[in-house]
Design a protein around this motif. Structure first.
Motif, short mmCIF file in Angstrom:
data_model
loop_
_atom_site.label_atom_id
_atom_site.label_comp_id
_atom_site.label_asym_id
_atom_site.label_seq_id
_atom_site.Cartn_x
_atom_site.Cartn_y
_atom_site.Cartn_z
N GLU A 335 38.69 42.19 -24.95
CA GLU A 335 37.08 41.94 -24.73
C GLU A 335 36.86 40.98 -23.68
O GLU A 335 35.86 40.68 -23.22
CB GLU A 335 36.46 41.46 -25.84
CG GLU A 335 36.06 42.88 -26.90
CD GLU A 335 35.13 42.69 -27.78
OE1 GLU A 335 33.93 42.63 -27.54
OE2 GLU A 335 35.68 42.01 -29.03
N ASN A 336 37.89 40.12 -23.33
CA ASN A 336 37.69 38.95 -22.21
C ASN A 336 37.46 39.80 -20.74
O ASN A 336 36.73 39.06 -19.93
CB ASN A 336 39.33 38.23 -21.97
CG ASN A 336 39.29 37.41 -23.17
OD1 ASN A 336 38.43 37.32 -24.03
ND2 ASN A 336 40.41 36.66 -23.44
N LYS A 338 35.10 41.40 -20.21
CA LYS A 338 33.60 41.60 -20.28
C LYS A 338 33.11 40.43 -19.42
O LYS A 338 31.81 40.35 -18.87
CB LYS A 338 32.89 41.69 -21.64
CG LYS A 338 33.30 42.95 -22.37
CD LYS A 338 32.79 42.87 -23.95
CE LYS A 338 31.45 43.17 -23.97
NZ LYS A 338 31.07 43.54 -25.33
N ILE A 368 33.56 49.37 -25.58
CA ILE A 368 33.16 47.88 -25.63
C ILE A 368 32.23 47.79 -24.37
O ILE A 368 31.77 46.56 -24.25
CB ILE A 368 34.43 46.97 -25.55
CG1 ILE A 368 35.24 47.00 -24.22
CG2 ILE A 368 35.20 47.01 -26.94
CD1 ILE A 368 36.20 46.02 -24.14
N ALA A 370 32.82 47.82 -21.08
CA ALA A 370 33.22 46.92 -20.12
C ALA A 370 33.12 47.20 -18.88
O ALA A 370 32.93 48.48 -18.56
CB ALA A 370 34.74 46.75 -20.41
N SER A 414 32.03 35.64 -23.68
CA SER A 414 32.92 35.83 -24.74
C SER A 414 34.24 35.81 -24.41
O SER A 414 34.85 36.07 -23.38
CB SER A 414 32.63 37.47 -25.11
OG SER A 414 33.49 37.82 -25.90
N GLU A 416 38.41 34.90 -25.88
CA GLU A 416 39.48 34.73 -26.85
C GLU A 416 40.80 34.24 -26.23
O GLU A 416 41.44 34.78 -25.13
CB GLU A 416 39.87 36.03 -27.83
CG GLU A 416 40.61 35.92 -29.03
CD GLU A 416 40.60 37.21 -29.83
OE1 GLU A 416 41.25 37.20 -30.88
OE2 GLU A 416 39.80 38.00 -29.54
N LEU A 446 41.40 44.44 -31.39
CA LEU A 446 41.26 45.65 -31.11
C LEU A 446 42.75 46.13 -30.27
O LEU A 446 43.27 45.57 -29.65
CB LEU A 446 40.34 45.70 -29.76
CG LEU A 446 39.03 45.29 -30.08
CD1 LEU A 446 37.99 45.31 -28.85
CD2 LEU A 446 38.32 46.23 -31.26
N ARG A 480 38.46 32.50 -31.17
CA ARG A 480 37.13 33.28 -30.42
C ARG A 480 35.92 32.50 -30.32
O ARG A 480 35.63 31.82 -31.43
CB ARG A 480 37.08 34.60 -31.13
CG ARG A 480 36.12 35.42 -30.69
CD ARG A 480 36.44 36.54 -29.82
NE ARG A 480 35.50 37.05 -29.03
CZ ARG A 480 34.97 38.18 -29.33
NH1 ARG A 480 35.54 38.90 -30.53
NH2 ARG A 480 34.34 38.95 -28.66
N LYS A 482 32.02 32.99 -28.67
CA LYS A 482 30.66 33.62 -28.07
C LYS A 482 29.83 32.80 -27.77
O LYS A 482 29.30 32.03 -28.52
CB LYS A 482 30.29 34.80 -28.93
CG LYS A 482 31.33 36.02 -28.88
CD LYS A 482 30.94 37.19 -29.60
CE LYS A 482 29.79 38.09 -28.94
NZ LYS A 482 29.39 39.02 -29.65
#
Length: 559
Positions: A335-336, A338, A368, A370, A414, A416, A446, A480, A482
Motif C-alpha cells: 500500500e506504500n 499509493k 487498492i 494504486a 499512508s 508502513e 496484503l 503503520r 495514516k
C-alpha cells in the motif's frame, strides 16, 4: 575462355580480400584462440592478428593487442609479447572497455604474464602503465572538480528565517558545464568507492531545472564496484533507448554502479547510495526536485520497486523492466505505492517473475486503487531491452515521466515499515516503532500465492513448474501510519507506532493560525508553528530540496 577464368580468379581474390576486414580477421583470430589446444593452433591465431595489424595499422585496438600478447606468451615468444604489450601500455584511454593500462596493472596480469615479470622490459612496461593510470585519474579528478565548480552552497547568515525560506526556494548557484558526460566517484565507506555516470542534455542550461532519471543495472551479484565509468558502458546497447528519449526530452540520465554487497536490492548495505548520489548531484547541476525518477531492469527494476516501498520521498515516480516486485530485505508493504506510482514492463517468457504472478499483482494493485500500470510484451524473454521491439516501452516511460510531477505536500499519507531507517515519508519523519502494542484495524497484511514459475530446463527450453510461494515475506513486526491534513488540522491514525514528527511547510498550513493534531481521535497538539532557522538550514543540508522545504516540526507521542 582461359582469360575469362583468370579475370574471375582475380575478382574473386579482390572479393576475398575485401571480406577480410580488420574486424573479420580479429574475430577469426579470437575464435581460433578460444578453441586452440596445440601450439600450432595458437600460432595460427597469432598469425591472423598479425595480418590484421599489418593490413589495417590505423584500426589496431587494445583488446586485440592484449589477446595477441597472451597468445605470444603461450607459445613462449616473449619478444612478440612485449612487441604488443608496449603500445598497449602507452595507449590513450578511448572510453571503450578497460583503460589500456589496466591490462598491465590488474591483479591477474601477474598470472597471465608471469613468464615476463623477470624480464627488465616488464619493469619499463609497468612504469609506463602506472604513468598512464595517473594521467587518467588526474583527468577524471579535473572533470569532477569542474562538474562541482562554482556551485558551493552558501546561504546568507543575515537573512531572517522567513527570508531564508525564500532564499532556499530561489537558490540557484549553478554554472555551465564543459562536457555532456561525467564519471563521478562516490564514497561508499572509508575503504570502498564506486561511481555514477551522468549524461547531460545537449546545450545544458544552468538556469533551467531538469528532470533526472536514475537507471539501476541488473545482475548485481555479478557486478563489481568501479570508481570510473565511460559513456560506451552506459549509453548504448541495452540502454540505447534511454539515451534516445532522454535526449529528445532534455532528461538527465544517471547510471550508478553497484555490486553483490552494495546495491539497491539485497543486502541493505548499499540502499543509501541512490538518495545520497542525488544529494551530491544537486551540488553540481540544476535539478527539478519534483521530477526525479528511478528505473531499472531485472535486479535494477526490483531496486526501483524497493525505493518506492522504502524511501520514495525524494522521487516522483518509478519504472521497471522485467520487475520482481518484492522487498528482499524486509516486508513488502504494497500500500506504500499509493504515495507515488509504478509502471512495469513485463514479458510472458520471463524466468525472473512469471506472467501469472504479474497478473495477480496487477489485480491487487487495482483493488487498492494504486497508481500502477503494467504493459505486457508477448514473445520476449527476460532480456527484453536487448530487442528493438522494446522501443515502444521507452516511449511510454518518457511520456509518463514528462507529464508526472511529485506533489511535495500531499494531503494524505499512508506508510508502513519494519525498519526505523525508513520511518520517513514526505511530511512525516523520524517515526519510531512500538512492536509490542496490538495491531489496529488499519494494520492489514496484503499478500497472494504464486503457483506457477517459469524456468529453463537442461535443454534450454522454457518450462512451467508448480510452486507454492508467497508473493511477499514479512520477517519483522511493522508499524503503520495514516495521515491527512486540511485547514490547519491534522488527523493521524497509527498502529505499532510510539512517536513521530510532523514537518511543517507554509504551503501546507496558515502560520498565522493555530495548528491542531489529532492522533487516533485524540487532540495531541494545539498551537502556532513558527519558522525555525536552524532546522531549515539542517534540513536543506540533508536533502538539497528546494521544493519540499520544512520550516519547523511538531514532535508527537502516541498515547
Amino acid at each position: 575462355m582461359r582469360y575469362g577464368i583468370l579475370i574471375f580468379l582475380i575478382l574473386l581474390s579482390f572479393f576475398v580480400q575485401a571480406q577480410d576486414t580488420y574486424s573479420n580477421l580479429t574475430t577469426k583470430a579470437l575464435k581460433q584462440k578460444e578453441s586452440a589446444k596445440e601450439v600450432d593452433e595458437y600460432k595460427q591465431a597469432l598469425n591472423l592478428y598479425e595480418i590484421a595489424f599489418k593490413n589495417y595499422p590505423d584500426s589496431i585496438d587494445k583488446v586485440s593487442l592484449y589477446y595477441a600478447a597472451v597468445i605470444a606468451v603461450k607459445i613462449k615468444d616473449y619478444d612478440k609479447a612485449f612487441l604488443y604489450l608496449t603500445p598497449l601500455a602507452a595507449m590513450q584511454t578511448d572510453g571503450n572497455g578497460y583503460p589500456s593500462w589496466n591490462y598491465i596493472l590488474r591483479d591477474y596480469a601477474n598470472e597471465e604474464f608471469k613468464n615476463l615479470i623477470s624480464d627488465q622490459r616488464w619493469g619499463t612496461l609497468k612504469a609506463t602503465a602506472i604513468s598512464k593510470k595517473k594521467q587518467f585519474y588526474d583527468e577524471l579528478q579535473k572533470r569532477e572538480e569542474e562538474f562541482y565548480s562554482g556551485n558551493k552552497i552558501i546561504l546568507k547568515e543575515t537573512e531572517t528565517a522567513k527570508q531564508l525560506y525564500q532564499q532556499i526556494r530561489n537558490f540557484n548557484p549553478y554554472k555551465a558545464k564543459k562536457e555532456s558526460d561525467y564519471s563521478i566517484s562516490f564514497i561508499v565507506n572509508d575503504s570502498t568507492k564506486t561511481s555514477f555516470f551522468i549524461h547531460l542534455p545537449k546545450n545544458y542550461d544552468p538556469g533551467k531545472k531538469y528532470s533526472l532519471l536514475f537507471f539501476l543495472h541488473g545482475a548485481v551479484r555479478h557486478n563489481a564496484l568501479v570508481d570510473y565509468q565511460f559513456a560506451d558502458w552506459n549509453l548504448g546497447g541495452w540502454n540505447r533507448y534511454y539515451t534516445k528519449y532522454a535526449e529528445q526530452n532534455d532528461v538527465i540520465l544517471v547510471f550508478p554502479k553497484g555490486s553483490r554487497q552494495y546495491n539497491w536490492m539485497t543486502p541493505d548495505d548499499g540502499f543509501f547510495m541512490i538518495p545520497e548520489m542525488l544529494k551530491v548531484i544537486k551540488r553540481g547541476i540544476n535539478i527539478d526536485d519534483n521530477k526525479v525518477f528511478i528505473s531499472g531492469h531485472s535486479n535494477g527494476a526490483t531496486g526501483s520497486f524497493s525505493y518506492l516501498m522504502k524511501q520514495p520521498t525524494q522521487f516522483a515516480g518509478f519504472y521497471g523492466f522485467n520487475t520482481y516486485p518484492k522487498v528482499f530485505t524486509g516486508g513488502s508493504f504494497i500500500e506504500n505505492i499509493k504515495n507515488r506510482s509504478f509502471v512495469n514492463f513485463s514479458t510472458d517468457e520471463d524466468y525472473y517473475y512469471p506472467p501469472n504472478a504479474n497478473d495477480d499483482f496487477t489485480r491487487l494493485m487495482n483493488e487498492i486503487k494504486a497508481d500502477y500500470k503494467e504493459y505486457r510484451y508477448n514473445g520476449f524473454p527476460h532480456w527484453f531491452p536487448q530487442f528493438d521491439e522494446s522501443e515502444p516501452a521507452y516511449k511510454i516511460l518518457f511520456d509518463d515521466l514528462t507529464t508526472r510531477k511529485r506533489n511535495p505536500f500531499p494531503k494524505e499519507i499512508s506508510w508502513e515499515f519494519d525498519d526505523e531507517k525508513y520511518g520517513n515519508i514526505d511530511w512525516i519523519s523520524n517515526i519510531k516503532l512500538d512492536t509490542l502494542s496490538s495491531k489496529a484495524k488499519l494494520h492489514k497484511e496484503l499478500n497472494f500465492k504464486i503457483t506457477q514459475w517459469l524456468e529453463y530446463n537442461k535443454d534450454d527450453s522454457l518450462i512451467s513448474k508448480t510452486v507454492d510461494k508467497a508473493a511477499f515475506d514479512f520477517p519483522r513486526s511493522s508499524g503503520r501510519i495514516k495521515a491527512q491534513y486540511d485547514n490547519n488540522i491534522f488527523h493521524i491514525e497509527t498502529s505499532g507506532i510510539q512517536s513521530f514528527l510532523i514537518n511543517i511547510s507554509p504551503e501546507m498550513v496558515d502560520l498565522k493560525k493555530e495548528v491542531k493534531v489529532y492522533i487516533n481521535n485524540k487532540l495531541c497538539f494545539k498551537g502556532k508553528v513558527a519558522y525555525n532557522r536552524a532546522f531549515m538550514l539542517q534540513n536543506f543540508e540533508n536533502n538539497k530540496d528546494r521544493e519540499q522545504i520544512w520550516i519547523n516540526y511538531i514532535r508527537l507521542k502516541v498515547q
